[in-house]
Design a protein around this motif. Structure first.
Motif, PDB file in Angstrom:
ATOM      1  N   UNK A  16      12.233   2.458   3.251  1.00 13.48           N
ATOM      2  CA  UNK A  16      11.226   1.226   2.926  1.00 13.48           C
ATOM      3  C   UNK A  16      11.611   0.123   1.961  1.00 13.48           C
ATOM      4  N   UNK A  17      11.903  -0.713   1.692  1.00 16.11           N
ATOM      5  CA  UNK A  17      12.030  -1.782   2.366  1.00 16.11           C
ATOM      6  C   UNK A  17      12.828  -1.895   0.696  1.00 16.11           C
ATOM      7  N   UNK A  50       7.064   9.406  -1.048  1.00 14.00           N
ATOM      8  CA  UNK A  50       6.164   7.735  -1.603  1.00 14.00           C
ATOM      9  C   UNK A  50       5.235   7.537  -1.501  1.00 14.00           C
ATOM     10  N   UNK A  51       4.375   7.074   0.007  1.00 10.63           N
ATOM     11  CA  UNK A  51       3.709   6.392   0.381  1.00 10.63           C
ATOM     12  C   UNK A  51       2.629   6.884   1.179  1.00 10.63           C
ATOM     13  N   UNK A  52       1.283   7.310   1.476  1.00 11.76           N
ATOM     14  CA  UNK A  52       1.594   7.958   2.309  1.00 11.76           C
ATOM     15  C   UNK A  52       1.197   7.742   3.999  1.00 11.76           C
ATOM     16  N   UNK A  53       1.662   5.549   4.124  1.00 17.53           N
ATOM     17  CA  UNK A  53       1.871   5.691   4.943  1.00 17.53           C
ATOM     18  C   UNK A  53       2.937   5.392   5.717  1.00 17.53           C
ATOM     19  N   UNK A  54       4.414   5.460   4.806  1.00 19.11           N
ATOM     20  CA  UNK A  54       5.014   6.009   5.305  1.00 19.11           C
ATOM     21  C   UNK A  54       5.166   6.699   6.166  1.00 19.11           C
ATOM     22  N   UNK A  58       3.976   2.900   8.384  1.00 12.06           N
ATOM     23  CA  UNK A  58       3.780   1.865   8.959  1.00 12.06           C
ATOM     24  C   UNK A  58       2.575   1.026   9.980  1.00 12.06           C
ATOM     25  N   UNK A  59       2.236   2.362  10.793  1.00 12.57           N
ATOM     26  CA  UNK A  59       1.071   1.357  11.457  1.00 12.57           C
ATOM     27  C   UNK A  59       0.162   2.272  11.452  1.00 12.57           C
ATOM     28  N   UNK A  60      -1.182   2.365  11.942  1.00 14.17           N
ATOM     29  CA  UNK A  60      -2.243   2.804  11.604  1.00 14.17           C
ATOM     30  C   UNK A  60      -1.975   4.413  12.356  1.00 14.17           C
ATOM     31  N   UNK A  61      -2.641   5.315  11.580  1.00 12.63           N
ATOM     32  CA  UNK A  61      -2.918   6.755  12.222  1.00 12.63           C
ATOM     33  C   UNK A  61      -3.519   7.126  12.650  1.00 12.63           C
ATOM     34  N   UNK A  62      -3.568   8.160  14.021  1.00 11.70           N
ATOM     35  CA  UNK A  62      -4.767   7.830  14.423  1.00 11.70           C
ATOM     36  C   UNK A  62      -5.556   9.724  14.060  1.00 11.70           C
ATOM     37  N   UNK A  82       5.742  19.993  -2.725  1.00  6.72           N
ATOM     38  CA  UNK A  82       5.611  18.580  -2.336  1.00  6.72           C
ATOM     39  C   UNK A  82       4.698  17.971  -3.170  1.00  6.72           C
ATOM     40  N   UNK A  83       5.834  16.836  -2.980  1.00 11.04           N
ATOM     41  CA  UNK A  83       5.825  15.862  -4.197  1.00 11.04           C
ATOM     42  C   UNK A  83       5.905  14.705  -3.838  1.00 11.04           C
ATOM     43  N   UNK A  84       4.066  14.056  -4.931  1.00  8.27           N
ATOM     44  CA  UNK A  84       3.593  12.789  -4.686  1.00  8.27           C
ATOM     45  C   UNK A  84       4.008  11.825  -5.003  1.00  8.27           C
ATOM     46  N   UNK A  85       4.557  10.499  -4.977  1.00  9.64           N
ATOM     47  CA  UNK A  85       4.341   9.392  -6.315  1.00  9.64           C
ATOM     48  C   UNK A  85       3.411   8.573  -5.716  1.00  9.64           C
ATOM     49  N   UNK A  86       2.638   8.693  -7.067  1.00 11.83           N
ATOM     50  CA  UNK A  86       1.417   7.543  -6.670  1.00 11.83           C
ATOM     51  C   UNK A  86       2.123   6.244  -7.654  1.00 11.83           C
ATOM     52  N   UNK A  87       2.020   4.727  -6.409  1.00 13.73           N
ATOM     53  CA  UNK A  87       2.303   4.356  -6.430  1.00 13.73           C
ATOM     54  C   UNK A  87       1.793   3.850  -6.117  1.00 13.73           C
ATOM     55  N   UNK A  88       0.186   3.914  -5.369  1.00 11.05           N
ATOM     56  CA  UNK A  88      -0.883   3.203  -4.933  1.00 11.05           C
ATOM     57  C   UNK A  88      -2.057   4.182  -4.771  1.00 11.05           C
ATOM     58  N   UNK A  89      -3.387   3.763  -5.747  1.00 14.56           N
ATOM     59  CA  UNK A  89      -4.475   4.451  -5.130  1.00 14.56           C
ATOM     60  C   UNK A  89      -5.107   4.507  -4.386  1.00 14.56           C
ATOM     61  N   UNK A  90      -4.652   3.544  -3.621  1.00 15.01           N
ATOM     62  CA  UNK A  90      -5.379   3.021  -2.293  1.00 15.01           C
ATOM     63  C   UNK A  90      -4.428   2.003  -1.674  1.00 15.01           C
ATOM     64  N   UNK A  91      -4.151   2.025   0.105  1.00 13.96           N
ATOM     65  CA  UNK A  91      -3.052   1.496   0.411  1.00 13.96           C
ATOM     66  C   UNK A  91      -3.416  -0.345   0.014  1.00 13.96           C
ATOM     67  N   UNK A  92      -2.678  -1.177   0.342  1.00 14.70           N
ATOM     68  CA  UNK A  92      -2.917  -2.274  -0.627  1.00 14.70           C
ATOM     69  C   UNK A  92      -3.497  -3.194   0.940  1.00 14.70           C
ATOM     70  N   UNK A  93      -3.662  -2.932   2.049  1.00 11.59           N
ATOM     71  CA  UNK A  93      -5.137  -3.435   3.108  1.00 11.59           C
ATOM     72  C   UNK A  93      -5.719  -2.381   3.543  1.00 11.59           C
ATOM     73  N   UNK A  94      -6.288  -1.852   3.411  1.00  8.73           N
ATOM     74  CA  UNK A  94      -7.376  -1.125   3.775  1.00  8.73           C
ATOM     75  C   UNK A  94      -7.876  -1.392   4.747  1.00  8.73           C
ATOM     76  N   UNK A  95      -7.243  -1.596   5.907  1.00  9.30           N
ATOM     77  CA  UNK A  95      -7.942  -1.715   7.434  1.00  9.30           C
ATOM     78  C   UNK A  95      -8.853  -1.048   8.259  1.00  9.30           C
TER      79      UNK A  95
END
Length: 353
Positions: A16-17, A50-54, A58-62, A82-95
């Motif tokens: 991630x950036x 860190x982020x599930x989207x990662x 960062x693309x929408x999964x199928x 398996x370690x999960x860092x709880x950065x978000x409770x959900x994606x910033x933009x839940x599309x």
């Protein structure tokens, strides 16, 4: 080789950036390795998400992608923690609703949840009782950004020496965040002031008409209209609309007086720790883990649903700035990257080996 890999933690996906974890890895004895999901080795001590989207770059999964990930995760769990860092409770933009499947998959199979604040730790510990919950704060950005002399930064940016400067760093993702920033700036009880938003939300114009493609060779009406509605005519507004280099953001942060966090529904914000790195007055929402850090540092909070609350928080911020607000060094010590890195090493040593 097996023993060496047990001291290594695999981070699946493209890096991630956000450099927050670089601040930690610069000080750890643990080796963190980024790579595609297929590059996992059973000898790794842990897999860190860190982020599930990662996991999907960062693309929408199928649905097929989710199933493949599930197979990967089962393989990881057989040999590694398996370690999960709880950065978000959900994606910033839940599309897309598929993101809920993605997040559920990660929290269902993780062995350890790392929380950045007590709010999420207490909340999720009740819900996920079989998981180890660990509090490890977000670090300061001591290496990623440079703290420069304020007046030197203002001179480079052509900002008047005595103007009051508010910055809203980070990507602005929603119209309500954009509106919140402008409203907060208006409520600052100072005449000479400047608003800096390096990565403002760009409003889009939906415009299609017959002959537009041909006309674009001469003039793109859609592009002209988007420029008109996005670039503020208010000379006190300085907006950018793309990712800002760390060098430029260092200049903007150094020039600012207060940092404004315009998030309305969010668990954490790295911008809070960016503001702390620069010893700025920070104004943020009374939500999630953000609230407890603002309380700890005696910084103003607001309720985004009440304009009076926002106005009051901005007034408090001005008073703090006028009184030469400075955070006591001792209060920042536990957030220094070296100390945060020790907590990560302890977690890996005690829970993974």
């Amino acid at each position: 080789m097996e023993k060496e890999h047990k001291n290594m933690v695999f981070i699946p996906g493209i890096k991630n950036e956000n450099p927050f974890f670089d601040e930690i890895t610069a000080h750890t004895k643990t080796k963190f390795v980024y790579g595609d999901l297929d590059l996992y080795k059973k000898s790794y001590g842990a897999v860190l998400i860190h982020w599930p989207e990662q996991l999907f770059n960062w693309e929408v999964p199928t649905e097929e992608g989710i199933q493949k990930l599930k197979n990967h995760i089962k393989t990881w769990k057989d040999s590694s923690k398996i370690i999960y860092v709880v950065n978000n409770s959900e994606p910033h933009v839940l599309t897309d609703p598929i993101y809920k499947e993605l997040y559920k998959l990660v929290v269902t199979y993780c062995d350890i949840m790392v929380h950045l604040g007590e709010y999420s730790l207490l909340k999720l510990r009740k819900k996920y009782t079989s998981v180890l919950h660990q509090l490890i704060p977000h670090p300061l950005y001591e290496a990623s950004f440079k703290v420069l002399d304020k007046q030197m930064a203002r001179k480079k940016l052509d900002i008047p020496k005595n103007d009051f400067v508010m910055i809203a760093p980070g990507r602005i993702r929603k119209m309500e965040e954009r509106t919140l920033i402008v409203d907060a700036f208006k409520s600052i009880p100072v005449t000479n002031k400047i608003l800096l938003v390096p990565y403002m939300l760009k409003k889009k114009v939906n415009l299609e008409f017959k002959g537009r493609t041909k006309l674009k060779k001469l003039i793109d009406i859609k592009r002209v209209l988007e420029k008109l509605i996005n670039y503020s005519t208010n000379k006190k507004h300085v907006f950018g609309f793309s990712f800002t280099s760390f060098e430029d953001l260092s200049l903007y942060m150094s020039a600012a007086d207060i940092v404004f966090i315009p998030r309305t529904t969010i668990l954490n914000s790295g911008n809070l720790f960016l503001g702390l790195t620069y010893q700025k007055v920070i104004v943020g929402p009374d939500v999630g883990n953000i609230s407890e850090y603002l309380d700890y540092f005696d910084l103003p909070k607001f309720n985004a649903n009440h304009k009076g609350s926002i106005r009051s928080a901005m007034e408090q911020a001005v008073v703090l700035h006028q009184n030469n607000f400075k955070i006591p060094a001792g209060k920042l010590e536990h957030l220094r990257p070296g100390n945060i890195a020790k907590k990560w090493d302890e977690l890996i040593d005690h829970s993974v080996q």
